[in-house]
Design a protein around this motif. Structure first.
Motif, PDB file in Angstrom:
ATOM      1  N   MET A  36       0.831  -1.205   0.000  1.00  0.00           N
ATOM      2  CA  MET A  36       0.000   0.000   0.000  1.00  0.00           C
ATOM      3  C   MET A  36       0.861   1.248   0.000  1.00  0.00           C
ATOM      4  SD  MET A  36      -2.859  -0.909   2.795  1.00  0.00           S
ATOM      5  CE  MET A  36      -3.487  -2.545   2.949  1.00  0.00           C
ATOM      6  N   GLU A  37       1.964   1.189   0.728  1.00  0.00           N
ATOM      7  CA  GLU A  37       2.825   2.371   0.759  1.00  0.00           C
ATOM      8  C   GLU A  37       3.352   2.694  -0.635  1.00  0.00           C
ATOM      9  OE1 GLU A  37       5.628   1.086   3.614  1.00  0.00           O
ATOM     10  OE2 GLU A  37       4.233   1.377   5.272  1.00  0.00           O
ATOM     11  N   HIS A  38       3.515   1.654  -1.422  1.00  0.00           N
ATOM     12  CA  HIS A  38       3.964   1.904  -2.781  1.00  0.00           C
ATOM     13  C   HIS A  38       2.843   2.453  -3.656  1.00  0.00           C
ATOM     14  CE1 HIS A  38       8.126   0.550  -3.101  1.00  0.00           C
ATOM     15  NE2 HIS A  38       7.836  -0.236  -2.097  1.00  0.00           N
ATOM     16  N   GLN A  39       1.632   2.153  -3.267  1.00  0.00           N
ATOM     17  CA  GLN A  39       0.527   2.558  -4.129  1.00  0.00           C
ATOM     18  C   GLN A  39       0.040   3.974  -3.874  1.00  0.00           C
ATOM     19  OE1 GLN A  39      -2.459  -0.363  -3.597  1.00  0.00           O
ATOM     20  NE2 GLN A  39      -1.209  -1.944  -4.558  1.00  0.00           N
ATOM     21  N   HIS A  40       0.125   4.397  -2.621  1.00  0.00           N
ATOM     22  CA  HIS A  40      -0.484   5.672  -2.285  1.00  0.00           C
ATOM     23  C   HIS A  40       0.565   6.759  -2.227  1.00  0.00           C
ATOM     24  CE1 HIS A  40      -4.360   3.929  -1.545  1.00  0.00           C
ATOM     25  NE2 HIS A  40      -3.757   2.960  -0.905  1.00  0.00           N
ATOM     26  N   ALA A  41       0.430   7.690  -3.119  1.00  0.00           N
ATOM     27  CA  ALA A  41       1.414   8.756  -3.181  1.00  0.00           C
ATOM     28  C   ALA A  41       1.059   9.892  -2.235  1.00  0.00           C
ATOM     29  CB  ALA A  41       1.513   9.284  -4.611  1.00  0.00           C
ATOM     30  N   ASP A  42      -0.192   9.942  -1.833  1.00  0.00           N
ATOM     31  CA  ASP A  42      -0.613  11.038  -0.975  1.00  0.00           C
ATOM     32  C   ASP A  42       0.144  10.999   0.352  1.00  0.00           C
ATOM     33  OD1 ASP A  42      -2.684  13.189  -0.510  1.00  0.00           O
ATOM     34  OD2 ASP A  42      -2.886  11.942   1.275  1.00  0.00           O
ATOM     35  N   GLU A  43       0.638  12.154   0.740  1.00  0.00           N
ATOM     36  CA  GLU A  43       1.523  12.156   1.900  1.00  0.00           C
ATOM     37  C   GLU A  43       0.793  11.844   3.192  1.00  0.00           C
ATOM     38  OE1 GLU A  43       3.149  15.953   1.337  1.00  0.00           O
ATOM     39  OE2 GLU A  43       4.905  15.239   0.274  1.00  0.00           O
ATOM     40  N   ASP A  44      -0.450  12.297   3.280  1.00  0.00           N
ATOM     41  CA  ASP A  44      -1.201  12.000   4.501  1.00  0.00           C
ATOM     42  C   ASP A  44      -1.463  10.510   4.623  1.00  0.00           C
ATOM     43  OD1 ASP A  44      -1.277  14.600   5.275  1.00  0.00           O
ATOM     44  OD2 ASP A  44      -3.083  15.035   4.114  1.00  0.00           O
ATOM     45  N   VAL A  45      -1.878   9.929   3.515  1.00  0.00           N
ATOM     46  CA  VAL A  45      -2.138   8.493   3.527  1.00  0.00           C
ATOM     47  C   VAL A  45      -0.854   7.750   3.842  1.00  0.00           C
ATOM     48  CG1 VAL A  45      -2.918   6.542   2.165  1.00  0.00           C
ATOM     49  CG2 VAL A  45      -3.988   8.763   1.875  1.00  0.00           C
ATOM     50  N   LEU A  46       0.218   8.188   3.221  1.00  0.00           N
ATOM     51  CA  LEU A  46       1.497   7.529   3.450  1.00  0.00           C
ATOM     52  C   LEU A  46       1.885   7.630   4.929  1.00  0.00           C
ATOM     53  CD1 LEU A  46       3.874   6.086   2.102  1.00  0.00           C
ATOM     54  CD2 LEU A  46       4.984   8.295   1.930  1.00  0.00           C
TER      55      LEU A  46
ATOM     56  N   TYR B 199       9.575   3.661   7.247  1.00  0.00           N
ATOM     57  CA  TYR B 199       9.686   4.749   8.211  1.00  0.00           C
ATOM     58  C   TYR B 199      11.076   4.812   8.810  1.00  0.00           C
ATOM     59  CZ  TYR B 199       8.421   0.814  11.185  1.00  0.00           C
ATOM     60  OH  TYR B 199       8.362  -0.408  11.774  1.00  0.00           O
ATOM     61  N   THR B 200      11.804   3.693   8.774  1.00  0.00           N
ATOM     62  CA  THR B 200      13.184   3.783   9.255  1.00  0.00           C
ATOM     63  C   THR B 200      14.081   4.440   8.221  1.00  0.00           C
ATOM     64  OG1 THR B 200      13.643   1.570   8.444  1.00  0.00           O
ATOM     65  CG2 THR B 200      12.971   1.760  10.717  1.00  0.00           C
ATOM     66  N   VAL B 201      13.684   4.346   6.963  1.00  0.00           N
ATOM     67  CA  VAL B 201      14.474   4.996   5.915  1.00  0.00           C
ATOM     68  C   VAL B 201      14.367   6.513   6.037  1.00  0.00           C
ATOM     69  CG1 VAL B 201      14.701   5.283   3.429  1.00  0.00           C
ATOM     70  CG2 VAL B 201      14.220   3.037   4.368  1.00  0.00           C
ATOM     71  N   THR B 202      13.191   6.981   6.380  1.00  0.00           N
ATOM     72  CA  THR B 202      12.993   8.428   6.444  1.00  0.00           C
ATOM     73  C   THR B 202      13.030   8.958   7.865  1.00  0.00           C
ATOM     74  OG1 THR B 202      10.611   8.210   6.656  1.00  0.00           O
ATOM     75  CG2 THR B 202      11.487   8.317   4.437  1.00  0.00           C
ATOM     76  N   GLY B 203      13.276   8.125   8.807  1.00  0.00           N
ATOM     77  CA  GLY B 203      13.256   8.575  10.194  1.00  0.00           C
ATOM     78  C   GLY B 203      11.854   8.920  10.668  1.00  0.00           C
ATOM     79  N   GLY B 204      10.869   8.313  10.077  1.00  0.00           N
ATOM     80  CA  GLY B 204       9.508   8.506  10.538  1.00  0.00           C
ATOM     81  C   GLY B 204       8.745   9.605   9.821  1.00  0.00           C
ATOM     82  N   ARG B 205       9.414  10.291   8.909  1.00  0.00           N
ATOM     83  CA  ARG B 205       8.704  11.373   8.218  1.00  0.00           C
ATOM     84  C   ARG B 205       7.945  10.817   7.018  1.00  0.00           C
ATOM     85  NH1 ARG B 205      13.638  14.660   6.699  1.00  0.00           N
ATOM     86  NH2 ARG B 205      14.416  12.533   6.694  1.00  0.00           N
ATOM     87  N   SER B 206       6.845  11.427   6.742  1.00  0.00           N
ATOM     88  CA  SER B 206       6.101  11.027   5.543  1.00  0.00           C
ATOM     89  C   SER B 206       5.926  12.219   4.615  1.00  0.00           C
ATOM     90  CB  SER B 206       4.731  10.470   5.930  1.00  0.00           C
ATOM     91  OG  SER B 206       3.983  11.478   6.555  1.00  0.00           O
TER      92      SER B 206
ATOM     93  N   SER C 164       7.159   9.270  -2.778  1.00  0.00           N
ATOM     94  CA  SER C 164       7.110  10.192  -1.635  1.00  0.00           C
ATOM     95  C   SER C 164       8.332  10.019  -0.743  1.00  0.00           C
ATOM     96  CB  SER C 164       5.859   9.921  -0.810  1.00  0.00           C
ATOM     97  OG  SER C 164       4.779   9.654  -1.640  1.00  0.00           O
ATOM     98  N   ILE C 165       8.719   8.762  -0.560  1.00  0.00           N
ATOM     99  CA  ILE C 165       9.888   8.500   0.284  1.00  0.00           C
ATOM    100  C   ILE C 165      11.140   9.062  -0.381  1.00  0.00           C
ATOM    101  CG2 ILE C 165      11.250   6.666   1.341  1.00  0.00           C
ATOM    102  CD1 ILE C 165       8.537   6.813   2.544  1.00  0.00           C
ATOM    103  N   VAL C 166      11.223   8.862  -1.683  1.00  0.00           N
ATOM    104  CA  VAL C 166      12.399   9.367  -2.399  1.00  0.00           C
ATOM    105  C   VAL C 166      12.452  10.885  -2.316  1.00  0.00           C
ATOM    106  CG1 VAL C 166      13.458   9.550  -4.663  1.00  0.00           C
ATOM    107  CG2 VAL C 166      12.529   7.387  -3.898  1.00  0.00           C
ATOM    108  N   LYS C 167      11.295  11.497  -2.368  1.00  0.00           N
ATOM    109  CA  LYS C 167      11.276  12.959  -2.254  1.00  0.00           C
ATOM    110  C   LYS C 167      11.826  13.395  -0.902  1.00  0.00           C
ATOM    111  CE  LYS C 167       7.329  13.990  -5.208  1.00  0.00           C
ATOM    112  NZ  LYS C 167       5.913  14.304  -5.130  1.00  0.00           N
ATOM    113  N   ILE C 168      11.493  12.664   0.121  1.00  0.00           N
ATOM    114  CA  ILE C 168      12.010  13.020   1.448  1.00  0.00           C
ATOM    115  C   ILE C 168      13.526  12.882   1.471  1.00  0.00           C
ATOM    116  CG2 ILE C 168      11.978  12.374   3.874  1.00  0.00           C
ATOM    117  CD1 ILE C 168       9.111  11.370   3.382  1.00  0.00           C
ATOM    118  N   LEU C 169      13.996  11.770   0.917  1.00  0.00           N
ATOM    119  CA  LEU C 169      15.447  11.563   0.885  1.00  0.00           C
ATOM    120  C   LEU C 169      16.123  12.669   0.091  1.00  0.00           C
ATOM    121  CD1 LEU C 169      15.496   7.722   0.176  1.00  0.00           C
ATOM    122  CD2 LEU C 169      16.106   8.840   2.307  1.00  0.00           C
ATOM    123  N   LEU C 170      15.507  13.020  -1.036  1.00  0.00           N
ATOM    124  CA  LEU C 170      16.100  14.051  -1.882  1.00  0.00           C
ATOM    125  C   LEU C 170      16.077  15.403  -1.199  1.00  0.00           C
ATOM    126  CD1 LEU C 170      14.713  13.053  -5.368  1.00  0.00           C
ATOM    127  CD2 LEU C 170      17.079  13.073  -4.667  1.00  0.00           C
ATOM    128  N   SER C 171      15.004  15.676  -0.479  1.00  0.00           N
ATOM    129  CA  SER C 171      14.956  16.980   0.175  1.00  0.00           C
ATOM    130  C   SER C 171      16.015  17.062   1.263  1.00  0.00           C
ATOM    131  CB  SER C 171      13.562  17.243   0.736  1.00  0.00           C
ATOM    132  OG  SER C 171      13.283  16.345   1.766  1.00  0.00           O
TER     133      SER C 171
END
Lengths: 610, 118
Positions: free
Chosen positions: A171-181, B14-21, B73-80
């Protein structure tokens, strides 16, 4: 034994009369003689009275002697029986009963345990023994049943949490929305903690470990996996530069042990304090130091902690309520040979040192891997210009390839390694000096005028690149002639080969040099995937490589896109709406990742100088 | 090959980003081109090293995500993070012709009508 005791008893019962006989005779003789002498010496007038009196007293004396003798014999017999009883009781208490308890604890049934022991002579002892055996047997059975139930429940919880974690990742791969993530990550974290609890129960109840990793896990992932399972993971700071991995069978245990220790460190330090983890390599293995700046453990607590993790067999009675962490670490340490010790930390708290033995450490191959690289980047677009010219060399390919092949296949590879090393290409081997870039160059040279995936390829196509395919019998050594056999369904076959490869099938059975699929060059892969791509599965997609090796430039996105579509279509046909395909439909980007045979467009563009 | 219900990596995201989303910067979208300014150094997070190695040439965010097998989204966090540390620079690709440069739909419609009337 019983017969002996009975005989002894009969002896002691018979003996009073027998022992009284001798004193009686002696006394009778003496008193009789005395009476006779006295009577004879007495004056004649009183002789009758004297005779009567002496006879009477002699009789009385004899009687008294008999009585005393009998009493003494009886007393002796009683004392003997008393001693015998005492000895019996002692052996019952010191030997029979403990032996029975041992047998019952080791799992034998009460009846068989009783039969195996010598029966005590005393009936009350026998009864005690029987009662104890029954009661203890019942409680042992109850304990075993409870443990089994616990282990079973823990196993189910493990399975549940594992599959939930996998779902959440999906699911984390599917949902790009940051809140959902964010929510998903939160759930992920909670599930991971629940999973750790289930793992702990499973370890304590002796169930088998729930998760198994089929590949070595690099230390960074181990540490991250460990910290992901604790509540205060954000306070953990990792300091590691080592690039070794932990063998798959021990990875879960090591991760779990480290997670418990990290949890202890995080729980027993202030909520704002950081927990630092250092990893270093030592000759004996790998040393992980976990330092917190929380409470300093006292001597007693240190000793207790050391004892808990010392690797002795776990006694469930020593578990103290909710503190399961250290006993779990102890179990895991015993299982995987970890050495855990505690000491006061220079940071003001407690330091835990975990030594991971060399036995479970997996070192990546040195060739070309940079330290700590989990993702080995492909150095794109830096192919030497002469790369394509080398492939026209017809002779060198089979000979050098056949020699080099076993080397490539025997890598036994699990750690980070450049993709090129895993799949030596025929072209590459023809010119050993060519680096990864050259191979990439080869990969970039796609045939522009044909789709290698659709329809059988004419074998003759490959004659432009001799040696690209060697279809001779296995072990035929250097193949001088570039024999090419067109496979009727190259896509199917290569897919199967890919599956086989990803299942970790070793490639030692294939002494021939066969060109590798382009796909393997596509992307650097995380370390762990490496064993899934052994060096030498046969590539049955004949002709493809030959065509591939034809240096053609200017292949653009259209071709690769078409190729990719073709791959998907073929896969779809073959698997019939399999899960992978469904995911592909749902998430094209992921499909592209999974589709290991599709070259990335950017690769193509960049490598061809497009 | 990933199988359903089976997790192939012990790393939780979440361990990759330190818990940030949520990324700190909004500089990145799917097609932002990223170029690394530094070479990967030991001791860095492996994803950061991979990104730096990958972005020696301009690479799109989505491509990095595909390469790392991580959600965008995770990659964006890493990139930022990397951007904040000055280790990468981000650049948006050349914008496509904007709507204003395209012919007016009204004109096109009139042309269509004219063609039909021929």
């Amino acid at each position: 034994m019983t017969a002996q005791i009975t005989n002894a008893r009969q002896r002691t019962e018979r003996s009073p009369l027998r022992s009284a006989l001798v004193p009686l005779l002696v006394t009778a003789l003496l008193t009789g003689a005395g009476a006779a002498v006295t009577t004879w010496r007495a004056p004649a007038d009183y002789r009758t009275q004297v005779a009567l009196a002496t006879g009477l007293s002699a009789l009385l004396l004899c009687n008294a002697v008999v009585v005393v003798a009998v009493q003494r014999a009886r007393q002796r017999a009683l004392l003997a029986r008393l001693a015998e009883n005492e000895a019996g009781s002692r052996s019952f208490a010191e030997q029979t009963l403990p032996a029975l308890l041992d047998r019952l604890r080791s799992g034998s049934a009460p009846d068989s345990a009783l039969k195996a022991l010598p029966q005590p002579s005393n009936t009350s002892h026998q009864q005690v023994l029987r009662t104890v055996a029954q009661e203890l047997g019942r409680s042992e059975a109850g304990k075993a049943a409870a443990l089994t139930a616990c282990a079973d429940a823990a196993g189910r919880m493990q399975a549940l949490s594992t599959s939930m974690l996998a779902d959440l990742r999906e699911m984390e791969h599917q949902h790009a929305d940051e809140d959902v993530l964010g929510d998903l990550l939160y759930l992920d974290h909670r599930t991971a903690q629940a999973g750790r609890l289930a793992d702990s129960i499973a370890v304590l109840t002796g169930a088998r470990s729930g998760r198994r990793w089929a590949k070595p896990i690099v230390m960074e992932s181990i540490l991250r996996g460990a910290m992901g399972r604790i509540a205060g993971y954000q306070r953990v700071r990792l300091h590691t530069t080592v690039d070794v991995a932990i063998a798959g069978h021990a990875a879960e245990g090591v991760m779990h042990a480290l997670a418990e220790l990290l949890d202890n460190a995080a729980n027993f330090s202030p909520p704002t304090a950081e927990v630092h983890v250092y990893v270093e390599e030592v000759p004996a293995g790998l040393v992980v130091t976990i330092e917190d700046s929380g409470l300093v453990m006292g001597d007693f607590a240190l000793r207790r902690a050391e004892r808990a993790v010392s690797g002795e067999a776990l006694d469930l009675t020593t578990l103290s309520g909710t503190r399961l962490g250290l006993p779990v670490v102890g179990c895991l340490a015993r299982k995987h040979g970890l050495a855990v010790s505690f000491r006061p930390s220079a940071r003001g708290g407690t330091g835990v040192i975990v030594r991971i033995p060399q036995l479970v450490i997996h070192r990546p191959q040195e060739q070309g891997s940079q330290p700590g690289a989990r993702y080995v980047p492909v150095d794109r677009g830096e192919a030497p210009g002469g790369g394509s010219a080398q492939w026209a060399e017809p002779q060198a390919v089979p000979a050098s390839g056949a020699e080099r092949r076993p080397e490539g296949t025997s890598l036994g590879f699990d750690g980070p390694q450049p993709v090129v090393e895993q799949r030596p290409l025929a072209e590459n081997e023809a010119t050993p000096g060519i680096a990864a870039a050259a191979v990439l160059e080869a990969f970039s040279a796609q045939p522009a005028d044909g789709d290698p995936l659709f329809g059988p390829l004419p074998g003759g196509r490959a004659d432009a690149v001799p040696g690209a395919e060697t279809a001779g019998p296995a072990g035929s050594g250097p193949v001088a002639q570039p024999a090419v056999s067109g496979s009727p369904e190259p896509d199917e076959a290569s897919d199967e080969a890919s599956d086989e490869a990803s299942d970790g099938a070793p490639g030692e059975d294939f002494p021939l040099v066969l060109p590798q699929r382009v796909s393997t060059l596509r992307s650097p892969r995380p370390v762990g995937d490496a064993p899934a791509e052994p060096a030498g599965p046969v590539e049955p997609d004949d002709g493809q490589a030959g065509r591939r090796a034809v240096p053609r430039r200017g292949v653009g996105r259209a071709v690769s896109a078409r190729w990719r579509r073709g791959r998907r279509a073929a896969r779809r046909r073959r698997r019939g709406r399999s899960t992978a395909e469904r995911n592909a439909a749902r998430s094209p980007r992921r499909a592209e990742q999974r589709d290991t045979t599709a070259p990335r467009p950017s690769n193509l563009v960049l490598a061809t100088g497009g | 090959m990933s199988r359903p219900g089976r997790d192939d990596s012990p790393d939780r995201l979440y361990t990759v980003t330190g818990g940030r989303s949520r990324a700190n910067s909004t500089a990145f979208d799917l097609v932002t081109l990223v170029v690394s300014e530094f070479d990967p150094a030991p001791g860095m997070q492996s994803e950061h090293r991979a990104i730096l190695a990958m972005c020696r040439r301009p690479t799109a965010v989505v491509e990095i995500a595909a390469e790392l097998r991580l959600p965008v989204s995770i990659v964006k966090i890493l990139l930022s993070d990397l951007l904040a540390a000055g280790r990468v620079t981000a650049r948006h690709p050349q914008p496509l012709p904007t709507a204003s440069s395209l012919p007016d739909p009204l004109v096109l419609e009139q042309v269509l009508v004219g063609l039909r009337n021929l």
